[in-house]
Design an enzyme around this catalytic site. Structure first.
Site, short mmCIF file in Angstrom:
data_model
loop_
_atom_site.label_atom_id
_atom_site.label_comp_id
_atom_site.label_asym_id
_atom_site.label_seq_id
_atom_site.Cartn_x
_atom_site.Cartn_y
_atom_site.Cartn_z
N ASN A 133 3.10 0.15 9.85
CA ASN A 133 2.14 0.50 8.09
C ASN A 133 1.56 0.25 7.75
O ASN A 133 0.86 -1.67 7.87
CB ASN A 133 3.57 0.56 7.37
CG ASN A 133 4.32 1.49 7.65
OD1 ASN A 133 4.16 2.51 7.00
ND2 ASN A 133 5.57 1.29 7.81
N PHE B 206 8.71 -5.36 6.50
CA PHE B 206 8.75 -5.67 4.59
C PHE B 206 7.19 -6.53 4.11
O PHE B 206 7.07 -7.33 3.97
CB PHE B 206 9.94 -6.38 4.62
CG PHE B 206 11.07 -5.34 4.37
CD1 PHE B 206 11.64 -4.77 3.48
CD2 PHE B 206 11.47 -5.41 5.58
CE1 PHE B 206 12.54 -3.90 3.62
CE2 PHE B 206 12.51 -4.71 5.90
CZ PHE B 206 13.62 -3.80 4.73
N PHE C 75 0.45 0.70 -5.25
CA PHE C 75 1.28 0.89 -3.79
C PHE C 75 0.34 1.64 -2.75
O PHE C 75 1.36 2.53 -3.15
CB PHE C 75 2.91 0.14 -3.81
CG PHE C 75 3.65 -0.20 -2.92
CD1 PHE C 75 4.21 -1.69 -3.09
CD2 PHE C 75 3.82 0.44 -2.26
CE1 PHE C 75 4.56 -2.49 -2.25
CE2 PHE C 75 4.71 -0.79 -1.22
CZ PHE C 75 4.77 -1.46 -1.17
N ASP D 258 8.58 5.17 -0.26
CA ASP D 258 8.91 4.63 -1.35
C ASP D 258 8.26 5.67 -2.46
O ASP D 258 6.95 6.71 -2.77
CB ASP D 258 7.50 3.23 -2.24
CG ASP D 258 8.86 2.60 -3.68
OD1 ASP D 258 9.30 3.23 -4.19
OD2 ASP D 258 7.66 1.93 -4.12
#
Length: 349
Positions: A129, A329, A27, A80
């Protein structure tokens, strides 16, 4: 209120399952501010690469290194902890020489570059992003492949991800308890998380009800339409409907849904009636937002991942690359591809 896992799928419920984030390297997020440092000013923009540490922790460590108050270090968004992420921090150091930030070292974090800047980097002040995700132990490859093709054309619902609502929905539960009482909430972080969860849940509910309709992406009289990539919007009229529909079909315009709160929602006539009916049973959350004077806003109903491409490493492992605008998201893209093993709530926004 429809739970996140039960929200309507645009492409139907996935047949396959798989692992998201089997390890942090699966990720990867690279922040795109949409601008370059000015090269002068009382602030320093610092681009960092981190793995295993959250944004606030690194920001506090940077403040300590620079011998400034923690509030003098800002960032555009939380990234994150359990992922590989690149993002910018901004430190206000008026009247000081440029420090040697190559000496700033904490475990799991590396300074990539830094430069002077004129303005503070504020929360939300980013363009988007870029994501690189690896899905492992994927079943039903043919179904996943077909879904990737469909998402590339039709997008996905622009739902707020489960992480917005906290582990086990704790933020939304907090908002509901608050709505049912008159007791003030003095903790600023709780207030922010709970109000955000309340408004996001109402938005998701409106989108959920609209996506159920076969003609969900057809312009309705009174819809609030947004130029793609812009924040402003205008209201559709019946006289313009055919031309506006053409522009929606070409992804030049986006149909929006309400982020309910105080003030006008933005829609009129048929579109307003639909939105009000979609959340008619959620009076407590609506009253909370009004009571706390949270301003109403709009958000695109659909999300189109940009520069979407994918590569199958083998029959059960696929790497995805795409770019999303700020506030969207990646997990809302993934949920249309596979049923993930585990939940999303631990993944930071």
């Amino acid at each position: 209120m429809t739970e996140f896992e039960n929200l309507t799928y645009l492409h139907g419920k996935p047949q396959g399952a798989g692992l998201l984030k089997a390890n942090p390297e699966d990720f990867v997020v690279v922040e795109d501010l949409g601008f370059e440092p000015d090269g002068e000013g009382e602030h320093i923009l610092v681009r960092i690469l981190k793995n295993g540490c959250n944004t606030r922790f690194v920001a506090d460590a940077l403040a300590k290194f620079l011998k400034i108050h923690a509030r003098e270090v800002s960032f555009a968004g939380q990234k994150d902890k359990h992922a590989v992420t690149e993002q910018w921090l901004c430190a206000r150091v008026p009247g000081k020489e440029m420090p040697d930030l190559s000496a700033f070292q904490i475990e799991g974090c590396k300074v990539l570059e830094y430069a002077r800047h004129k303005r503070k980097l504020r929360l939300g002040a980013l363009k988007g992003n870029a994501f690189t995700l690896v899905l492992r132990e994927v079943s039903h490859r043919d179904d996943v492949e077909a879904r990737l093709q469909a998402i590339n054309t039709r997008g996905v619902p622009n739902y707020f991800g489960a992480q917005r609502f906290g582990i086990g929905g704790s933020n939304l539960q907090g908002a509901l308890r608050w709505a049912q009482s008159n007791a003030p909430v003095r903790d600023r972080n709780k207030r922010s998380f709970w109000l955000s969860a309340a408004r996001s849940a109402l938005f998701n509910q409106i989108v959920n009800e609209r996506v159920k309709k076969p003609d969900f992406n057809q312009v309705v009289d009174g819809d609030a339409l947004q130029l793609a990539g812009r924040g402003s919007w205008f209201v559709a009229t019946q006289e313009e409907q055919a031309e506006l529909q053409r522009r929606v079909d070409e992804k030049e315009l986006m149909i929006t849904a309400a982020l309910p709160g105080s003030g006008e929602w933005g829609t009129l006539r048929d579109a307003l009636a639909f939105e009000e009916a979609a959340i008619a049973d959620e009076g407590e959350l609506q009253s909370l937002l009004l009571r706390e004077k949270v301003e109403a806003a709009r958000r695109a109903m659909l999300l189109y991942p940009q520069q979407l491409r994918w590569n199958w490493w083998d029959d059960v492992t696929v790497e995805l690359r795409f770019w999303l605008p700020a506030g969207s998201f990646a997990t809302s893209v993934v949920r249309e591809l596979i049923n993930t093993m585990g939940d999303y709530a631990h993944i930071a926004e």
